[in-house]
Design a protein around this motif. Structure first.
Motif, PDB file in Angstrom:
ATOM      1  N   GLU A  65      79.745  17.012  52.287  1.00  0.00           N
ATOM      2  CA  GLU A  65      78.483  16.946  51.530  1.00  0.00           C
ATOM      3  C   GLU A  65      78.549  17.700  50.200  1.00  0.00           C
ATOM      4  N   LYS A  66      79.589  18.554  50.034  1.00  0.00           N
ATOM      5  CA  LYS A  66      79.762  19.223  48.732  1.00  0.00           C
ATOM      6  C   LYS A  66      80.738  18.444  47.852  1.00  0.00           C
ATOM      7  N   LEU A  67      81.061  17.230  48.253  1.00  0.00           N
ATOM      8  CA  LEU A  67      81.988  16.351  47.529  1.00  0.00           C
ATOM      9  C   LEU A  67      83.407  16.912  47.494  1.00  0.00           C
ATOM     10  N   GLU A  83      82.592  11.157  54.414  1.00  0.00           N
ATOM     11  CA  GLU A  83      82.020   9.900  53.924  1.00  0.00           C
ATOM     12  C   GLU A  83      83.042   9.202  53.024  1.00  0.00           C
ATOM     13  N   VAL A  96      78.501   6.973  41.417  1.00  0.00           N
ATOM     14  CA  VAL A  96      78.296   8.303  40.831  1.00  0.00           C
ATOM     15  C   VAL A  96      79.560   8.802  40.137  1.00  0.00           C
ATOM     16  N   ALA A  97      79.375   9.824  39.295  1.00  0.00           N
ATOM     17  CA  ALA A  97      80.490  10.402  38.542  1.00  0.00           C
ATOM     18  C   ALA A  97      81.589  10.884  39.492  1.00  0.00           C
ATOM     19  N   SER A  98      82.835  10.587  39.141  1.00  0.00           N
ATOM     20  CA  SER A  98      83.950  10.989  40.000  1.00  0.00           C
ATOM     21  C   SER A  98      84.501  12.347  39.583  1.00  0.00           C
ATOM     22  N   PRO A  99      84.609  13.277  40.509  1.00  0.00           N
ATOM     23  CA  PRO A  99      85.249  14.563  40.196  1.00  0.00           C
ATOM     24  C   PRO A  99      86.779  14.436  40.143  1.00  0.00           C
ATOM     25  N   ARG A 145      79.661   5.569  46.619  1.00  0.00           N
ATOM     26  CA  ARG A 145      79.512   6.250  47.924  1.00  0.00           C
ATOM     27  C   ARG A 145      78.970   5.242  48.920  1.00  0.00           C
ATOM     28  N   GLY A 162      78.295   5.389  52.370  1.00  0.00           N
ATOM     29  CA  GLY A 162      77.465   5.616  53.551  1.00  0.00           C
ATOM     30  C   GLY A 162      78.218   5.380  54.850  1.00  0.00           C
ATOM     31  N   ALA A 187      77.075   6.483  58.329  1.00  0.00           N
ATOM     32  CA  ALA A 187      76.491   7.818  58.257  1.00  0.00           C
ATOM     33  C   ALA A 187      75.024   7.784  58.683  1.00  0.00           C
TER      34      ALA A 187
END
Lengths: 574, 70
Positions: free
Chosen positions: A366-368, A378, A402-405, A414, A416, A432
């Motif tokens: 959940e913190k990516l 996920e 979303v933006a990719s780290p 993402r 799910g 999920a």
């Protein structure tokens, strides 16, 4: 592939361009067939070109959206190609969908043209078509007739995608998918994303112009994108499966034999039914069912590997190859690839392999942050097959893509879905948002299903939480079962059911034990070929509301189920 | 999905933009990924959604928009 490179036109970057290359290479080969109709590549191109010119004369431009609502037919393929040749994208509408869904797709996509037949529209709208459509209908039965063998009508120069700056002129299709909540959303997919998929899979599948593919799935379900373009961009034949044959595994087995299908795409639910049909035919005739299949590709829902052993009793490993592909509409049909083998099959979870070339799969917490091997995370997907976004839903697009780290300036989708890494392999772990919690315990329905299927009387099991009358969160489970041999009426006797319950008790923890057991003759499937959970619950509700004698209940159940199976195409719970 | 940080209504989000003029909501508590800039926020998730619906009208990446304009 070298033929593609030396081909005179350079339109390999669009789907219809790839198709046109095949028209030049093998004009007289059969491209598409449906029952007793068939068209060669040349004939299909001539028809599609004529209709695309008609559409252009009606003002269709690159970047437009054109809705197509046609039933399974050769015409369906003609008009999909015709739309792409204009530079527009197609918005598929299954004529079996209920009117409110059809209207939602039309309202959201606001198509400049609606290609259909009067008869199909009358089925959807017995009274009156939406006023929005009045000027935009293109009824194919009224369109100018084209002589498929008239050389003057033929297209010697391939159509060129125009380069006007219309919005979405690189779009190929918009497919509406149902989420677990809310209205269906239109996923916008461009030509380049599908081309990337085809180029990633073709070398592994080793498919070519000698193959025969089925169009088994609704063209409004994105599994069909792979079926249609996998065939038509490689010079293969696309065999359109009649609607009735998609509902009957026996009829479908007969079609596989008759049409000598070599590449088959199936949801696991449909494949288990096909396996049972193979088994029945073998028992009846005493002979092995000879098939031409080279590859079977699974997609659309989680695969239970244990259930493949029934198939491998009849066919050797590798002939045909069985391939599991995990995918999402938002990442253009398929994301991963795994060739299945018997050594893998002693596993309760669903292995999905590794990402296709051009894609990356990241398992994140959940913190990516990336999770460790053996931990559930996920699934986030990055790479070339990411859709452009959701039609007219900027907020949703920016919160799912979303933006990719991990890659500078790139996006991640993402999903799910949950998965874990083990020995370099991805294992699917469910949705999920659909993890079952029963009385505070986290439940994995697949474990219960496998346990029930280990009982010799049970061929298949599907476990669903039992809805509470007051709408509170479910407190128990229902097992829907299909018997190995005996008719389901015999199996619903008290003795059998208590034997099954004891079997479950001997294998599973207490909170995993289903409280109710219902035998059926077959499972209701959605229009997309997935297990129809809503229809299963209707069957169960019918049962629990039914009055007295067991026989009465069963008779009612049977008629209800038969009706549900007839109507299942009209349901959409994807 | 209720577990996902991207769906958490109780935290503040940024609206990020990349050089393709694509937008992404982003939890304000996490570092901004390379290649993305904060274009708006921090604000509530709901406000992000409203801003995006009003302002992001062409979802195509800019590269694709420019190619078509040539």
């Amino acid at each position: 592939m070298d033929q593609l490179i030396t081909s005179p036109n350079q339109s390999g970057d669009t789907l219809h361009g790839r198709f046109e290359q095949q028209v030049q290479i093998r004009p007289d080969k059969i491209a598409v067939s449906y029952q007793d109709q068939q068209l060669t590549y040349k004939q299909l191109d001539v028809l599609a070109k004529a209709h695309s010119e008609e559409l252009i004369s009606r003002g269709i431009q690159p970047g437009d959206m054109v809705a197509v609502m046609l039933s399974r037919s050769v015409d369906l393929i003609v008009h999909i190609i015709a739309v792409l040749k204009t530079g527009a994208c197609y918005v598929p509408i299954d004529p079996n969908y209920p009117a409110d869904r059809v209207e939602w797709v039309i309202e959201t996509s606001n198509p400049v043209c609606f290609i259909s037949r009067r008869e199909l529209c009358q089925n959807v709208w017995p009274e009156q078509r939406p006023s929005q459509l009045k000027e935009r209908c293109y009824f194919i039965e009224s369109a100018p007739q084209v002589n498929v063998n008239n050389p003057q009508a033929s297209t010697d120069t391939p159509s060129k995608q125009k380069t006007e700056n219309n919005p979405y002129s690189d779009l190929a299709y918009v497919i509406f998918t149902s989420g677990s909540t809310g209205k269906p959303k239109g996923v916008m997919v461009g030509h380049s994303q599908v081309i990337s998929l085809l180029d990633a899979v073709t070398p592994m599948l080793a498919n070519d112009h000698n193959d025969v593919w089925t169009l088994f799935h609704s063209f409004a379900f994105d599994f069909s994108v792979w079926e249609i373009w996998g065939a038509l961009t490689t010079g293969a034949r696309l065999c359109i499966v009649a609607q009735e044959s998609t509902w009957s595994a026996d009829a479908f087995l007969a079609l596989l034999k008759q049409e000598q299908v070599t590449i088959l795409n199936q949801t696991p639910s449909a494949f288990y039914a096909l396996t049972a049909a193979v088994n029945d035919a073998h028992t009846k005739t005493g002979a092995r069912q000879t098939l031409s299949l080279r590859s079977v590709i699974f997609g659309g829902e989680a695969l239970n590997l244990n259930k493949l052993n029934a198939w491998w009793k009849h066919y050797p490993e590798g002939a045909p190859r069985l391939i599991n592909m995990y995918g999402i509409t938002e990442t253009t049909v398929h994301v991963t690839w795994l060739e299945l083998s018997k050594t893998l099959s002693n596993n309760d979870s669903s292995p999905i392999g590794h990402a296709l070339t051009g894609l990356q799969v990241h398992l994140l917490n959940e913190k990516l942050e990336r999770v460790n091997e053996g931990e559930v995370g996920e699934i986030f997907v990055s790479g070339k097959q990411l859709a452009i976004g959701y039609l007219k839903q900027a907020g949703l697009s920016a919160s799912r893509f979303v933006a990719s780290p991990f890659h500078k300036g790139q996006r991640l989708y993402r999903s799910g879905d949950l998965a874990m890494w083990q020995d370099g392999q991805l294992f699917y772990q469910g949705r999920a948002d659909r993890q079952l919690k029963i009385r505070g315990f986290r439940i994995e329905p697949g474990e219960i299903e496998s346990a029930m299927e280990s009982h010799p009387a049970v061929q298949n099991c599907a476990v669903i939480p039992k809805p509470e009358k007051d709408g509170s969160s479910p407190k128990s489970l229902i097992a829907f079962l299909i018997a190995t041999k005996a008719p389901d009426t015999e199996m619903n006797s008290k003795d059998t059911l208590s034997a099954l319950r004891n079997h479950a008790i001997s294998l599973l923890p207490a909170h995993y034990i289903p409280t109710e057991y219902v035998f059926l003759s077959s499972y209701p499937l959605t229009v997309n070929g997935k297990l129809d959970q809503a229809a299963l619950l209707e069957v169960w509700q019918q049962k629990s509301n039914a009055p007295t004698a067991h026989e009465n209940r069963m008779a009612l159940l049977q008629s209800k189920l038969a009706k549900l199976q007839q109507n299942n195409a009209q349901k959409e719970t994807e | 999905m209720s577990d996902s940080i991207f769906d958490d209504e109780s935290i503040l989000f940024l609206i990020l933009i990349n050089d393709q003029k694509q937008y992404s909501i982003w939890p304000n508590i996490l570092p901004i990924p390379d290649g993305w800039l904060a274009d708006n926020g921090p604000m509530s998730r709901k406000k992000c959604m409203d801003w995006l619906e009003a302002n992001w009208t062409d979802l195509r990446p800019i590269q694709s928009q420019e190619e078509k304009a040539v």
